[in-house]
Scaffold this active site. Structure first.
Site, PDB file in Angstrom:
ATOM      1  N   TYR A   1       0.891  -1.174   0.000  1.00  0.00           N
ATOM      2  CA  TYR A   1       0.000   0.000   0.000  1.00  0.00           C
ATOM      3  C   TYR A   1       0.922   1.213   0.000  1.00  0.00           C
ATOM      4  O   TYR A   1       0.925   2.022   0.907  1.00  0.00           O
ATOM      5  CB  TYR A   1      -0.863  -0.074   1.266  1.00  0.00           C
ATOM      6  CG  TYR A   1      -2.055   0.838   1.353  1.00  0.00           C
ATOM      7  CD1 TYR A   1      -2.999   0.908   0.336  1.00  0.00           C
ATOM      8  CD2 TYR A   1      -2.263   1.604   2.506  1.00  0.00           C
ATOM      9  CE1 TYR A   1      -4.107   1.718   0.463  1.00  0.00           C
ATOM     10  CE2 TYR A   1      -3.371   2.409   2.651  1.00  0.00           C
ATOM     11  CZ  TYR A   1      -4.304   2.468   1.610  1.00  0.00           C
ATOM     12  OH  TYR A   1      -5.420   3.262   1.745  1.00  0.00           O
TER      13      TYR A   1
ATOM     14  N   HIS B   1      -2.401   7.705  -3.003  1.00  0.00           N
ATOM     15  CA  HIS B   1      -3.531   6.772  -2.966  1.00  0.00           C
ATOM     16  C   HIS B   1      -4.034   6.583  -1.535  1.00  0.00           C
ATOM     17  O   HIS B   1      -5.247   6.652  -1.279  1.00  0.00           O
ATOM     18  CB  HIS B   1      -3.109   5.422  -3.546  1.00  0.00           C
ATOM     19  CG  HIS B   1      -4.137   4.342  -3.369  1.00  0.00           C
ATOM     20  ND1 HIS B   1      -5.359   4.363  -4.005  1.00  0.00           N
ATOM     21  CD2 HIS B   1      -4.122   3.202  -2.611  1.00  0.00           C
ATOM     22  CE1 HIS B   1      -6.057   3.293  -3.654  1.00  0.00           C
ATOM     23  NE2 HIS B   1      -5.330   2.583  -2.811  1.00  0.00           N
TER      24      HIS B   1
ATOM     25  N   ARG C   1     -12.314   8.566   6.223  1.00  0.00           N
ATOM     26  CA  ARG C   1     -12.065   9.050   7.584  1.00  0.00           C
ATOM     27  C   ARG C   1     -11.956  10.563   7.677  1.00  0.00           C
ATOM     28  O   ARG C   1     -11.841  11.097   8.781  1.00  0.00           O
ATOM     29  CB  ARG C   1     -10.777   8.417   8.142  1.00  0.00           C
ATOM     30  CG  ARG C   1     -10.846   6.923   8.328  1.00  0.00           C
ATOM     31  CD  ARG C   1      -9.591   6.395   9.002  1.00  0.00           C
ATOM     32  NE  ARG C   1      -8.406   6.623   8.182  1.00  0.00           N
ATOM     33  CZ  ARG C   1      -8.000   5.803   7.212  1.00  0.00           C
ATOM     34  NH1 ARG C   1      -8.696   4.707   6.943  1.00  0.00           N
ATOM     35  NH2 ARG C   1      -6.917   6.068   6.510  1.00  0.00           N
TER      36      ARG C   1
ATOM     37  N   ASP D   1      -4.625  -5.424  -9.710  1.00  0.00           N
ATOM     38  CA  ASP D   1      -5.139  -6.143  -8.545  1.00  0.00           C
ATOM     39  C   ASP D   1      -6.621  -5.803  -8.389  1.00  0.00           C
ATOM     40  O   ASP D   1      -6.991  -4.897  -7.663  1.00  0.00           O
ATOM     41  CB  ASP D   1      -4.346  -5.766  -7.296  1.00  0.00           C
ATOM     42  CG  ASP D   1      -4.552  -6.761  -6.176  1.00  0.00           C
ATOM     43  OD1 ASP D   1      -4.852  -7.926  -6.470  1.00  0.00           O
ATOM     44  OD2 ASP D   1      -4.386  -6.383  -5.006  1.00  0.00           O
TER      45      ASP D   1
ATOM     46  N   ARG E   1     -14.927  -3.552  -3.858  1.00  0.00           N
ATOM     47  CA  ARG E   1     -14.936  -2.575  -2.756  1.00  0.00           C
ATOM     48  C   ARG E   1     -16.063  -2.821  -1.760  1.00  0.00           C
ATOM     49  O   ARG E   1     -15.874  -2.645  -0.539  1.00  0.00           O
ATOM     50  CB  ARG E   1     -15.074  -1.156  -3.336  1.00  0.00           C
ATOM     51  CG  ARG E   1     -13.989  -0.744  -4.306  1.00  0.00           C
ATOM     52  CD  ARG E   1     -12.641  -0.605  -3.639  1.00  0.00           C
ATOM     53  NE  ARG E   1     -11.628  -0.108  -4.584  1.00  0.00           N
ATOM     54  CZ  ARG E   1     -10.350   0.004  -4.311  1.00  0.00           C
ATOM     55  NH1 ARG E   1      -9.898  -0.359  -3.129  1.00  0.00           N
ATOM     56  NH2 ARG E   1      -9.492   0.450  -5.215  1.00  0.00           N
TER      57      ARG E   1
ATOM     58  N   TYR F   1     -13.651  -6.606   5.955  1.00  0.00           N
ATOM     59  CA  TYR F   1     -12.287  -6.302   6.407  1.00  0.00           C
ATOM     60  C   TYR F   1     -12.201  -6.006   7.901  1.00  0.00           C
ATOM     61  O   TYR F   1     -11.102  -5.934   8.457  1.00  0.00           O
ATOM     62  CB  TYR F   1     -11.703  -5.131   5.609  1.00  0.00           C
ATOM     63  CG  TYR F   1     -12.011  -3.760   6.155  1.00  0.00           C
ATOM     64  CD1 TYR F   1     -11.049  -3.047   6.880  1.00  0.00           C
ATOM     65  CD2 TYR F   1     -13.255  -3.174   5.952  1.00  0.00           C
ATOM     66  CE1 TYR F   1     -11.318  -1.784   7.373  1.00  0.00           C
ATOM     67  CE2 TYR F   1     -13.541  -1.902   6.444  1.00  0.00           C
ATOM     68  CZ  TYR F   1     -12.569  -1.216   7.154  1.00  0.00           C
ATOM     69  OH  TYR F   1     -12.845   0.032   7.641  1.00  0.00           O
TER      70      TYR F   1
ATOM     71  N   THR G   1      -5.961 -11.517  -9.689  1.00  0.00           N
ATOM     72  CA  THR G   1      -4.936 -10.487  -9.862  1.00  0.00           C
ATOM     73  C   THR G   1      -4.277 -10.759 -11.204  1.00  0.00           C
ATOM     74  O   THR G   1      -3.788 -11.863 -11.436  1.00  0.00           O
ATOM     75  CB  THR G   1      -3.882 -10.552  -8.745  1.00  0.00           C
ATOM     76  OG1 THR G   1      -4.519 -10.331  -7.479  1.00  0.00           O
ATOM     77  CG2 THR G   1      -2.791  -9.506  -8.954  1.00  0.00           C
TER      78      THR G   1
ATOM     79  N   THR H   1      -1.886   0.267  -5.250  1.00  0.00           N
ATOM     80  CA  THR H   1      -2.342   1.246  -6.240  1.00  0.00           C
ATOM     81  C   THR H   1      -1.379   2.430  -6.336  1.00  0.00           C
ATOM     82  O   THR H   1      -0.978   3.000  -5.320  1.00  0.00           O
ATOM     83  CB  THR H   1      -3.735   1.750  -5.874  1.00  0.00           C
ATOM     84  OG1 THR H   1      -4.617   0.628  -5.738  1.00  0.00           O
ATOM     85  CG2 THR H   1      -4.278   2.684  -6.943  1.00  0.00           C
TER      86      THR H   1
END
Length: 433
Positions: free
Chosen positions: A132, A137, A146, A237, A241, A248, A261, A354
């Site tokens: 990540y 991103h 958030r 990938d 969403r 998650y 992927t 990403t």
């Protein structure tokens, strides 16, 4: 500038300066796969060169590494072998070296047009890790979910965040992708429902393959990390969403990421990318010593994404960004991955996560481009996209621009197929604007 006796267009991704490795089989053929390199519009069959004794002065002699169905056996030999083989291939392809150029019979057996082969998954992938590593991103996603003041988690600028993915569903470019399905909890609904994914996305990434690994309990120092990297590929990938939003908590991606992927079929050696090496972004705060390096750890790789709906005449550019935006380098990812003693193995795939830049056109996912649905992407046929629909094809490409030549990755493509119909399970209607 080196030139090949094979005619190579200036816009080709595969000049003599590149020489990526891949696994192919002749279309309609039943023979075993072969390992080759791309040069212009052709594949050069390295098993033919090996049989002709042209690698006898290298450390691959007698090992039949190019008669395999994957690159793994070659990869595990290490950097010395990689450099030796690359030097031989580059020498044989030069326009002032007669060995291959003037041997009509050998040329006939060794070269085959790229449009006459099927490219296969180049590597037997044992493990897959997705990072990540793009600050832009991570900031975009964090802002959406958030708020701007809490966009980045407190740990993000201190370590390369990552998770262990699913290696079995890594597929080669051109493989159709079935829309995944799973549990989805719509806003305001008390319980989840079972449904095909409604928020299917792509993620523009670049990945690296581990060539030589490390022993269990012995970390790879950041300054030696690139010695273990065989080469790099483009990665899409795919991401569900809405499935991820429900599953998650409290851990991480599972069904939302394990369905597919896609990777490009040609593995570009780090040596081919060396002329395009550049520093990455300034890292603040300064990384801890095991992640700190003074070596320029990034590359100037131009990246583009195109979308083609099944009712569109041609693909439309929706993203153009650059690998240089990655905050964490591949070397830092390798060092962090192994610092606890994890043993990386030949064929392991590490992906960047990403890749997004600072402008809207440089965002590397639908989530960001359409800003979670608030800013739909307008297509050339008058329609819009917020998420990927059935029939959509994604085309990713990337290259480094040299003086009169390109070192590129080719493409990684995939087309979205409808979800599998499951008897006795009610499906939620979706998918067409």
């Amino acid at each position: 500038m080196l030139k090949s006796f094979i005619n190579v267009d200036a816009n080709s991704h595969f000049p003599i300066q590149n020489l990526p490795y891949g696994v192919f089989r002749k279309k309609g053929g039943k023979e075993e796969p072969s390992i080759g390199t791309a040069i212009g519009d052709f594949v050069l069959d390295l098993s033919v060169l090996d049989d002709a004794g042209l690698f006898d002065k290298t450390s691959v002699r007698g090992q039949k590494v190019f008669h395999q169905s994957t690159l793994n056996r070659f990869m595990e030999l290490g950097k010395t072998a990689w450099k030796e083989v690359r030097a031989v291939i580059q020498e044989l392809l030069r326009d002032d070296v007669p060995t291959l150029m003037d041997d009509a019979d050998l040329r006939k057996r060794a070269f085959i047009s790229q449009n006459q082969v099927d490219m296969l998954l180049p590597v037997g992938i044992g493990d897959y890790t997705d990072f990540y590593a793009s600050k832009e991103h991570a900031t975009n996603v964090g802002t959406m979910f958030r708020g701007k003041d809490n966009a980045l988690m407190p740990n993000w600028t201190h370590l390369p965040v990552g998770y262990h993915g699913r290696a079995s569903s890594v597929v080669v470019s051109g493989t159709d992708i079935r829309r995944p399905q799973g549990q989805i909890k719509p806003p305001g609904q008390e319980y989840p429902t079972f449904s095909p994914c409604r928020q299917l996305d792509f993620e523009l990434e670049v990945g690296c393959f581990i060539g030589t690994g490390n022993r269990l309990g012995e970390p790879i120092p950041v300054g030696e990390a690139e010695e273990h990297i065989f080469g790099m590929v483009l990665v899409n990938d795919w991401s569900a969403r809405d499935i991820q939003a429900w599953e998650y908590q409290p851990l991480g991606p599972f069904l939302a990421k394990n369905f597919a992927t896609s990777i490009s079929p040609w593995v570009v050696p780090l040596e081919a990318l060396a002329p395009f090496r550049i520093p990455g972004p300034m890292q603040e705060p300064e990384p801890l010593p095991y992640l700190k390096t003074n070596k320029a750890g990034s590359f100037d790789i131009q990246l583009e994404v195109y979308l083609k709906g099944d009712d569109m005449e041609s693909p439309q550019l929706i993203t153009e960004t650059n690998y240089r935006h990655l905050y964490w380098s591949m070397a830092q990812m390798v060092a962090h991955h192994s610092i606890g003693g994890c043993n990386l193995k030949p064929g392991d795939l590490l992906a960047s996560g990403t890749i997004s830049g600072p402008e809207k056109i440089t965002r590397g996912s639908m989530l960001e481009l359409a800003w979670r649905g608030a800013e739909p992407i307008k297509l050339s046929n008058g329609k819009e996209r917020v998420w990927l629909e059935d029939g959509d094809e994604l085309i990713m490409t990337g290259w480094c621009q040299g003086d009169g030549y390109r070192v590129g990755f080719g493409e990684v493509t995939g087309r979205v197929l409808p979800a599998v119909k499951l008897e006795g399970m009610q499906e939620v209607g979706i998918l067409k604007s």
